[in-house]
Design a protein around this motif. Structure first.
Motif, PDB file in Angstrom:
ATOM      1  N   ALA A  15       0.996  -1.672   0.060  1.00 52.91           N
ATOM      2  CA  ALA A  15      -0.271  -0.281   0.341  1.00 52.91           C
ATOM      3  C   ALA A  15       0.601   1.551   0.118  1.00 52.91           C
ATOM      4  O   ALA A  15       1.521   1.326   1.202  1.00 52.91           O
ATOM      5  CB  ALA A  15      -0.776  -0.408   1.007  1.00 52.91           C
ATOM      6  N   ILE A  17       0.930   4.466   0.385  1.00 50.29           N
ATOM      7  CA  ILE A  17      -0.548   5.908   1.432  1.00 50.29           C
ATOM      8  C   ILE A  17       0.144   6.892   1.558  1.00 50.29           C
ATOM      9  O   ILE A  17       0.974   7.540   2.316  1.00 50.29           O
ATOM     10  CB  ILE A  17      -0.703   5.321   2.677  1.00 50.29           C
ATOM     11  CG1 ILE A  17      -1.019   3.651   2.166  1.00 50.29           C
ATOM     12  CG2 ILE A  17      -1.584   6.259   2.895  1.00 50.29           C
ATOM     13  CD1 ILE A  17      -0.988   3.151   3.626  1.00 50.29           C
ATOM     14  N   PRO A  40       3.591  -0.545   3.994  1.00 52.53           N
ATOM     15  CA  PRO A  40       2.925  -1.378   4.488  1.00 52.53           C
ATOM     16  C   PRO A  40       2.555  -2.983   3.103  1.00 52.53           C
ATOM     17  O   PRO A  40       1.627  -2.787   2.229  1.00 52.53           O
ATOM     18  CB  PRO A  40       1.486  -1.107   4.940  1.00 52.53           C
ATOM     19  CG  PRO A  40       1.920   0.852   5.298  1.00 52.53           C
ATOM     20  CD  PRO A  40       3.287   0.729   4.128  1.00 52.53           C
ATOM     21  N   GLU A  57      -3.713  -5.480   4.639  1.00 52.80           N
ATOM     22  CA  GLU A  57      -2.686  -5.309   5.365  1.00 52.80           C
ATOM     23  C   GLU A  57      -2.374  -4.230   6.137  1.00 52.80           C
ATOM     24  O   GLU A  57      -1.050  -4.029   7.385  1.00 52.80           O
ATOM     25  CB  GLU A  57      -1.887  -5.677   4.463  1.00 52.80           C
ATOM     26  CG  GLU A  57      -1.557  -7.158   3.899  1.00 52.80           C
ATOM     27  CD  GLU A  57      -1.363  -8.584   5.330  1.00 52.80           C
ATOM     28  OE1 GLU A  57      -0.345  -7.561   6.181  1.00 52.80           O
ATOM     29  OE2 GLU A  57      -1.063  -9.341   4.919  1.00 52.80           O
ATOM     30  N   THR A  58      -2.875  -2.717   5.598  1.00 47.59           N
ATOM     31  CA  THR A  58      -2.413  -1.708   5.591  1.00 47.59           C
ATOM     32  C   THR A  58      -3.651  -1.754   7.331  1.00 47.59           C
ATOM     33  O   THR A  58      -2.818  -1.450   8.115  1.00 47.59           O
ATOM     34  CB  THR A  58      -3.196  -0.498   4.959  1.00 47.59           C
ATOM     35  OG1 THR A  58      -2.252  -0.311   3.593  1.00 47.59           O
ATOM     36  CG2 THR A  58      -2.436   0.638   5.512  1.00 47.59           C
ATOM     37  N   ARG A  59      -4.423  -2.406   7.376  1.00 50.38           N
ATOM     38  CA  ARG A  59      -5.331  -1.924   7.833  1.00 50.38           C
ATOM     39  C   ARG A  59      -4.633  -3.299   9.719  1.00 50.38           C
ATOM     40  O   ARG A  59      -4.461  -2.808  10.554  1.00 50.38           O
ATOM     41  CB  ARG A  59      -6.589  -2.686   8.213  1.00 50.38           C
ATOM     42  CG  ARG A  59      -7.703  -2.384   9.666  1.00 50.38           C
ATOM     43  CD  ARG A  59      -9.127  -2.347   9.620  1.00 50.38           C
ATOM     44  NE  ARG A  59      -9.294  -3.876   8.507  1.00 50.38           N
ATOM     45  CZ  ARG A  59      -9.420  -4.575   7.000  1.00 50.38           C
ATOM     46  NH1 ARG A  59      -9.847  -3.566   6.427  1.00 50.38           N
ATOM     47  NH2 ARG A  59      -9.592  -5.729   6.478  1.00 50.38           N
ATOM     48  N   GLU A  61      -1.428  -3.830  10.282  1.00 50.88           N
ATOM     49  CA  GLU A  61      -0.215  -3.999  10.462  1.00 50.88           C
ATOM     50  C   GLU A  61      -0.395  -2.315  11.296  1.00 50.88           C
ATOM     51  O   GLU A  61       0.618  -1.771  11.597  1.00 50.88           O
ATOM     52  CB  GLU A  61       0.698  -3.322   9.266  1.00 50.88           C
ATOM     53  CG  GLU A  61       0.912  -4.886   8.770  1.00 50.88           C
ATOM     54  CD  GLU A  61       1.836  -5.602   7.568  1.00 50.88           C
ATOM     55  OE1 GLU A  61       2.562  -4.267   7.155  1.00 50.88           O
ATOM     56  OE2 GLU A  61       2.247  -6.523   7.905  1.00 50.88           O
ATOM     57  N   THR A  62      -0.831  -1.841  10.219  1.00 52.05           N
ATOM     58  CA  THR A  62      -0.620   0.212  10.797  1.00 52.05           C
ATOM     59  C   THR A  62      -1.943   0.467  11.584  1.00 52.05           C
ATOM     60  O   THR A  62      -2.289   1.791  12.279  1.00 52.05           O
ATOM     61  CB  THR A  62      -0.295   1.065   9.943  1.00 52.05           C
ATOM     62  OG1 THR A  62      -1.796   1.137   8.807  1.00 52.05           O
ATOM     63  CG2 THR A  62       0.773   0.081   9.101  1.00 52.05           C
ATOM     64  N   CYS A  89      -3.253   4.501  -1.921  1.00 56.04           N
ATOM     65  CA  CYS A  89      -4.147   3.907  -1.008  1.00 56.04           C
ATOM     66  C   CYS A  89      -4.391   5.338  -0.409  1.00 56.04           C
ATOM     67  O   CYS A  89      -3.812   6.376  -0.293  1.00 56.04           O
ATOM     68  CB  CYS A  89      -3.600   2.730   0.081  1.00 56.04           C
ATOM     69  SG  CYS A  89      -4.191   1.584  -0.810  1.00 56.04           S
ATOM     70  N   ALA A  96      -2.521   6.000  12.118  1.00 55.73           N
ATOM     71  CA  ALA A  96      -1.095   5.417  12.191  1.00 55.73           C
ATOM     72  C   ALA A  96      -0.154   4.751  13.412  1.00 55.73           C
ATOM     73  O   ALA A  96       0.203   5.750  14.016  1.00 55.73           O
ATOM     74  CB  ALA A  96      -0.327   5.524  10.733  1.00 55.73           C
TER      75      ALA A  96
END
Length: 138
Positions: A15, A17, A40, A57-59, A61-62, A89, A96
């Motif tokens: 991602a 971002i 991420p 994966e973003t959600r 991991e972060t 994204c 974060a």
């Protein structure tokens, strides 16, 4: 036991971002070769698109909630030999933080000028072009 080839292993979704003039980068607890700082990312699960995996994966991991804007490109990563998909994204909620402390050591919002220090071997050209178009020069 033999190693699986890149084609046999699940692809990795990353991602990209950008928020408030910076791009989110994470540092893994275990470096993958020269890769310590990266975006991420994680394996694409069966039935999942690269964009869906990047959001998930973003959600995981972060803690950030993001939506996928568009696929920037795909390649076999020259350092890991994994099929990589890069998705731009946009943040839609949350702040974060290191949500997956087993995988991540830290994260940072990185200004354009700071990227080469974290990724000295350079970025995938479509990702670099996207960041050049979206990040301020200073």
């Amino acid at each position: 036991m033999t190693d699986k080839t890149a084609a046999e292993r699940p692809g990795i979704a990353a991602a990209i971002i950008v928020h408030d003039g910076c791009v989110l980068m994470v540092r893994r607890r275990v470096a993958e070769g020269q890769l310590s700082w990266q975006f991420p990312a994680g394996e694409i699960e069966p039935g999942e698109s690269p964009q869906e995996a990047a959001v998930r994966e973003t959600r995981e991991e972060t803690g950030l909630e993001v939506v996928a804007l568009r696929l920037l490109g795909e390649r076999v990563h020259p350092k890991t030999q994994r099929l990589m998909s890069y998705t731009a994204c946009e943040v839609v909620g949350g702040a974060a933080y290191v949500a997956d402390a087993e995988e991540l050591a830290e994260l940072t919002w990185c200004a354009r000028a700071d990227i080469p220090a974290r990724v000295p071997y350079g970025l995938f050209p479509p990702v670099q072009a996207y960041l050049d178009a979206t990040l301020p020069t200073d």
